[in-house]
Design an enzyme around this catalytic site. Structure first.
Site, PDB file in Angstrom:
ATOM      1  N   ASP A  15       0.857  -1.176   0.000  1.00 14.49           N
ATOM      2  CA  ASP A  15       0.000   0.000   0.000  1.00 14.49           C
ATOM      3  C   ASP A  15       0.908   1.246   0.000  1.00 14.49           C
ATOM      4  O   ASP A  15       2.129   1.129   0.176  1.00 14.49           O
ATOM      5  CB  ASP A  15      -0.871  -0.052   1.267  1.00 14.49           C
ATOM      6  CG  ASP A  15      -2.078   0.866   1.186  1.00 14.49           C
ATOM      7  OD1 ASP A  15      -2.322   1.454   0.129  1.00 14.49           O
ATOM      8  OD2 ASP A  15      -2.782   0.987   2.209  1.00 14.49           O
ATOM      9  N   ASP A  36      -8.685   3.695  -2.170  1.00 12.35           N
ATOM     10  CA  ASP A  36      -9.590   4.019  -1.066  1.00 12.35           C
ATOM     11  C   ASP A  36     -10.864   4.693  -1.572  1.00 12.35           C
ATOM     12  O   ASP A  36     -11.033   5.908  -1.479  1.00 12.35           O
ATOM     13  CB  ASP A  36      -8.855   4.908  -0.064  1.00 12.35           C
ATOM     14  CG  ASP A  36      -7.639   4.185   0.512  1.00 12.35           C
ATOM     15  OD1 ASP A  36      -7.550   2.949   0.354  1.00 12.35           O
ATOM     16  OD2 ASP A  36      -6.769   4.856   1.097  1.00 12.35           O
ATOM     17  N   GLU A  44       2.780   5.147  -3.825  1.00 14.67           N
ATOM     18  CA  GLU A  44       2.754   6.161  -4.911  1.00 14.67           C
ATOM     19  C   GLU A  44       4.064   6.930  -5.008  1.00 14.67           C
ATOM     20  O   GLU A  44       4.394   7.334  -6.118  1.00 14.67           O
ATOM     21  CB  GLU A  44       1.578   7.118  -4.675  1.00 14.67           C
ATOM     22  CG  GLU A  44       0.225   6.450  -4.811  1.00 14.67           C
ATOM     23  CD  GLU A  44      -0.129   5.540  -3.633  1.00 14.67           C
ATOM     24  OE1 GLU A  44       0.406   5.773  -2.534  1.00 14.67           O
ATOM     25  OE2 GLU A  44      -0.902   4.603  -3.819  1.00 14.67           O
TER      26      GLU A  44
END
Ligand SMILES: *[C@@H]1O[C@H](CO)[C@@H](O)[C@H](O)[C@H]1NC(C)=O
Length: 917
Positions: free
Chosen positions: A508, A584, A511
């Site tokens: 997770d 999300d 980015e």
């Protein structure tokens, strides 16, 4: 008369007020992110008029030449540039053209090399390039034959490149037809009058290397729509025009990997991953364009008349591509069918990894399952309620203070025992491992990364220090292959204490997410391996992290266990490393609806293994929304329920018996279709054709399907449509093609090429099998997919108007790589002339490893059979079996509806035929 309003009790009133205010409180923070006008390269490029340069880009006369490697080279000159650019054109069979444009490093003195993204293109690409014939030049136009049916036409001044059909001369794709090309030259030193600094909110980007952006236009001919460019929230499958007449909100599609808190379901702003690949499709042509560049990119889809032209050309879509840095390394793909375009893209970026069987089943996740007792309880809950599931996930709280590869020992004192217990039911577990490493001198990972100099460096050369879940954090420099190796080693059982062979990984925040960084990510002037600025590789950071993690699991299993790694960030090529999800999302109906175009778009751009969080991550879904989400999610390639830690518990049995039954049924639909899904994953892993497909991928000539983002195909045979509105009573479903479709629940036939207005049912969403197909199922329910391995199959044959049908079944051991050496069963089932035949379609040149299965087919359901036959004969053996009327689906109480061959008990591994007597 209305009753008089009653006074609300104060606490209730307060509650209602809070509830009413919450959408605003829970809103996307627009100001945190830059729009095009706040992004100088974007603003500049976007305001330039077509053909507005005094002396446009031109190809230097006489510079066009064939290189020894068979590619074509040339020099381009441009008025804004002190030095010429170098162009290289090469062709890849069957129908791809590669265009590279970069600085000339041989003669001039650019201060450094521009960044060319490594490790995305397949290593054998150069070896596969064709030797091009000599270009034919006349009157400032050079023509090169790419193949017998394609050529490329290069106009010298102004420079323009067009890929055409050789016979008709029809253009398919063109480059710089509108003269918008710009390639800012690298500057040796900053001119005194200029400032290179850029500011956004409280952040300053020093931009020590100055402006270096690239812009150009690409046109798609014969296209009615363009698709692709994930990732954006959208309820539209086709990309909407972003500029020109009729466009109100004028922002280009942004590709910039960001952790966007409570993202909008409808916005061109960039989300977690980026794939700079666009597909154009229309009744006349299918084509694709891919720009390998990992810097921030902005792309405009231009509405007809954007350039002020008054006679509008139809059947052509113009697009404008802008990137902050990098080089031009671009690919033009020419159909003819849209599946060919997807395959061509895959032939450049790699085939998707074949997942393990368990990973294609249902996953249960929550931030967080608190402790071992909670894990136990949830696991037991599925068994008590007779709901299968395969994987239980642990989010960040399972760690010791967000130090990944560790356990919170008070909550998870016996992680190995916990995993073994879950594994006893054929289930697996997943833990989260993020890239931010806690800057804690007693944490071994931090010590090691610091000592070895493995962190990304800030602009001053120190270890970059950002804020994330653990507080002060640093980030391993995943661009460096040595650091990826080091990272991969952390997944060994020795290094990752408390891990077992049934534990897999979730990446997770890659980015990367940096809470105190500009736009919640890393500053652009941070420095990576090889003196690469973060701005140049930003969109690929998560890709390298995913790669290193997947390599870690591969190493851990000594190359014998297929990794499962779910990643939030992605880039072109991520399909080689595992699954992604849409991040999300929120528990509202619009997010359920936008999940379909989002997952379809990922599939079109090479990532077949994706899904959206079932139920929505933020907020509490209405129970009816949760139910509808399970019904849609059962068809996502990646099927996982997940929830934010501030939400109420939402395990499938918490909403009353009726809803539990409906969710159970939705999950059962997925489990019964697992053999079909696995067969589709096999196809994806060989060809790149996605598991979940837009209708037009199967029906490319049917215009009705081109912008249908509500219905979708699963493989070639099934079509489903979600229910996206609360309390919806009826739904209109368009069924493409001339053949009939059969309702999955009861086998009722529906005509093709028309819309059907259907009553919305509580217990299922509209779903159909296409006439002319055969779908393999397994209809016995166990606790997990692993426990179904030896179960018998059901075949569902849906006949078309010529009383025929075809389908496939692929089976292997579900976990190892032996299939790469021939260890699998691959059958084609063909029904024609009242006879069902099982044919082996496994190539026999793959290797010596064998896989066999004792599994049999216990039931064959035939939809659309017109004869009233009562018997069938099995060959070899000349054995007679009965044909009876049987139920079409497994739903309790479903009435006998279709002719069914009972207990033919033929083995899936064998050749046989079954003749209807
Ligand atoms: C019916 O299905 C078979 C098998 O898929 C196919 O070969 C045939 O062309 C189909 N017939 C029609 C009319 O579509």
């Amino acid at each position: 008369m209305d009753p008089p309003p009653r006074r609300l009790a104060a606490p209730l009133l307060l509650l209602l007020l809070v509830a009413a205010a919450s959408p605003a409180a829970r809103a996307w923070k627009k100001d945190e992110f830059r729009n095009c006008n706040q992004t100088p390269f974007c603003k500049r490029a976007r305001t330039r008029a077509p053909h507005s340069l005094d002396a446009p880009l031109s190809l230097a006369a006489g510079s066009l030449a064939i290189s020894p490697d068979g590619s074509i080279s040339a020099e381009l000159s441009h008025p804004s540039r002190p030095r010429p650019l170098v162009l290289r054109l090469s062709a890849l069979p069957p129908h791809a053209l590669r265009l590279q444009i970069d600085e000339d490093y041989s003669t001039a003195t650019p201060p450094h090399r521009r960044f060319q993204v490594p490790d995305v293109l397949l290593p054998d690409l150069e070896a596969r390039t064709l030797h091009l014939p000599e270009p034919k030049t006349a009157a400032g136009v050079s023509t090169v034959a790419l193949s017998s049916d394609l050529d490329v036409v290069v106009k010298h001044d102004p420079f323009e490149l067009t890929v055409r059909r050789a016979g008709s001369g029809d253009p398919v794709l063109s480059f710089n037809s509108h003269g918008l090309f710009d390639f800012e030259p690298l500057q040796v030193s900053k001119p005194e009058e200029e400032t290179w600094e850029e500011h956004f909110r409280s952040h300053t980007d020093k931009r020590p290397r100055g402006p270096q952006s690239i812009t150009f236009d690409v046109s798609f001919y014969g296209a009615d729509f363009v698709y692709g460019l994930p990732e954006h929230g959208s309820t539209s499958l086709a990309l909407r025009p972003t500029r020109g007449p009729g466009v109100e909100e004028s922002e280009p599609y942004r590709l910039f990997n960001l952790d966007v808190f409570e993202y909008l379901h409808e916005s061109p702003f960039g989300l977690y991953g980026s794939i700079p690949f666009m597909i154009g499709h229309g009744a006349r042509a299918s084509s694709g364009f891919f720009w390998l560049n990992a810097a921030e990119m902005q792309i405009d889809v231009l509405a007809p008349g954007w350039d002020g032209a008054t006679t509008l050309e139809t059947g052509r879509i113009d697009t404008l591509w802008m990137a902050e840095a990098g080089v031009i390394d671009a690919f033009f793909f020419v159909g003819s069918e849209p599946k060919d375009v997807v395959k061509q893209y895959i032939s450049v970026t790699g085939t998707p990894a074949m997942p393990q069987q368990f990973a294609t089943a249902y996953h249960q996740c929550r931030w967080n399952y608190r402790d071992e007792a909670d894990v136990d309880g949830v696991d037991a809950g599925f068994d008590e309620h007779d709901i299968p599931y395969d994987v239980l996930w642990l989010d960040i709280e399972h760690t010791d203070g967000k130090r990944y590869f560790t356990w919170d020992h008070s909550a998870f004192p016996n992680p190995e025992e916990m995993q073994r217990k879950i594994a006893g039911k054929g289930r697996k577990m997943v833990t989260i491992v993020d890239p931010h490493i806690k800057r804690d001198n007693s944490f071994h990972l931090h010590q090691e990364a610091t000592e070895k100099g493995y962190y990304v460096k800030d602009a001053d050369g120190n270890d970059y220090d950002g804020w994330c879940w653990p507080g002060s954090s640093s980030y391993p420099d995943m661009l460096n292959p040595e650091i990826r190796e080091w990272w991969a080693d952390k997944f060994s059982y020795e290094n990752y204490k408390g891990s077992t062979p049934t534990l897999y990984i979730w990446n997770d925040m890659n980015e990367p997410s940096v809470f105190n960084g500009p736009e919640v990510t890393m500053p652009r002037d941070v420095i990576h391996y090889g003196d690469v600025e973060h701005r140049e590789l930003h969109n690929a950071y998560g890709y390298y992290f995913h790669m290193a993690t997947a390599d870690g699991l591969l190493k851990r299993g000594e190359g014998k266990d297929r990794p499962f790694v779910l990643s939030r960030a992605f880039f072109a090529g991520s399909q080689r490393y595992g699954a992604v999800w849409t991040g999300d999302n929120s528990a509202d109906w619009d997010h359920l609806k936008s999940s379909i175009p989002m997952v379809l778009t990922l599939g079109l751009t090479g990532l077949p293994f994706s899904g959206a969080d079932v139920g929505g991550f933020f907020g509490n879904p209405e129970p009816d929304l949760l139910v509808r989400w399970y019904q849609v999610g059962a068809f996502y390639p990646f099927f996982r329920g997940h929830a934010h830690h501030d939400t109420k518990r939402r395990e499938p049995w918490l909403f009353g018996e009726r809803r539990t039954a409906i969710i159970r049924e939705a999950i059962h639909v997925r489990y019964s279709l697992l053999p079909y899904f696995y067969t589709l994953f096999r196809e994806a892993s060989v060809t790149g054709i996605p598991v979940m497909r837009p209708l037009w991928l199967e029906f490319p000539d049917d215009k009705e399907t081109y912008n249908n983002g509500e219905a979708f195909m699963v493989g070639p045979s099934l079509l489903a449509q979600g229910i996206y509105e609360e309390g919806q009573k009826s739904v209109s479903v368009y069924l493409p093609g001339k053949e009939s479709w059969y309702d999955l629940r009861n086998g009722s036939p529906y005509k093709g090429s028309m819309s059907h207005k259907l009553q919305v049912l509580e217990d299922s969403i509209p779903s159909f099998q296409r006439g002319g197909t055969i779908v393999p199922r397994k209809d016995r329910f166990r606790r997990s997919s692993t426990q179904m391995v030896n179960d018998p199959y059901t075949l569902v044959i849906a006949l078309n108007s010529s009383n025929a049908a075809e389908g496939e079944l692929y089976v292997d051991d579900g976990k190892s790589y032996d299939y790469q050496h021939g260890a699998f069963i691959h059958r084609r089932f063909v029904f024609a002339d009242n006879k069902l035949t099982s044919l082996n379609i496994a190539p026999d040149n793959l290797g010596k490893k064998k896989f066999t299965s004792e599994c049999v087919i216990e039931r064959i359901i035939i939809l659309g059979l017109r004869s009233g036959a009562k018997k069938a004969i099995i060959e070899p053996g000349n054995q007679e079996v009965e044909i009876e009327s049987g139920p079409v689906s497994l739903r309790s109480g479903s009435s006998p509806a279709a002719p069914t061959i009972r207990r033919p008990n033929v083995r899936i591994a064998d050749d046989w035929t079954i003749r209807i007597a």
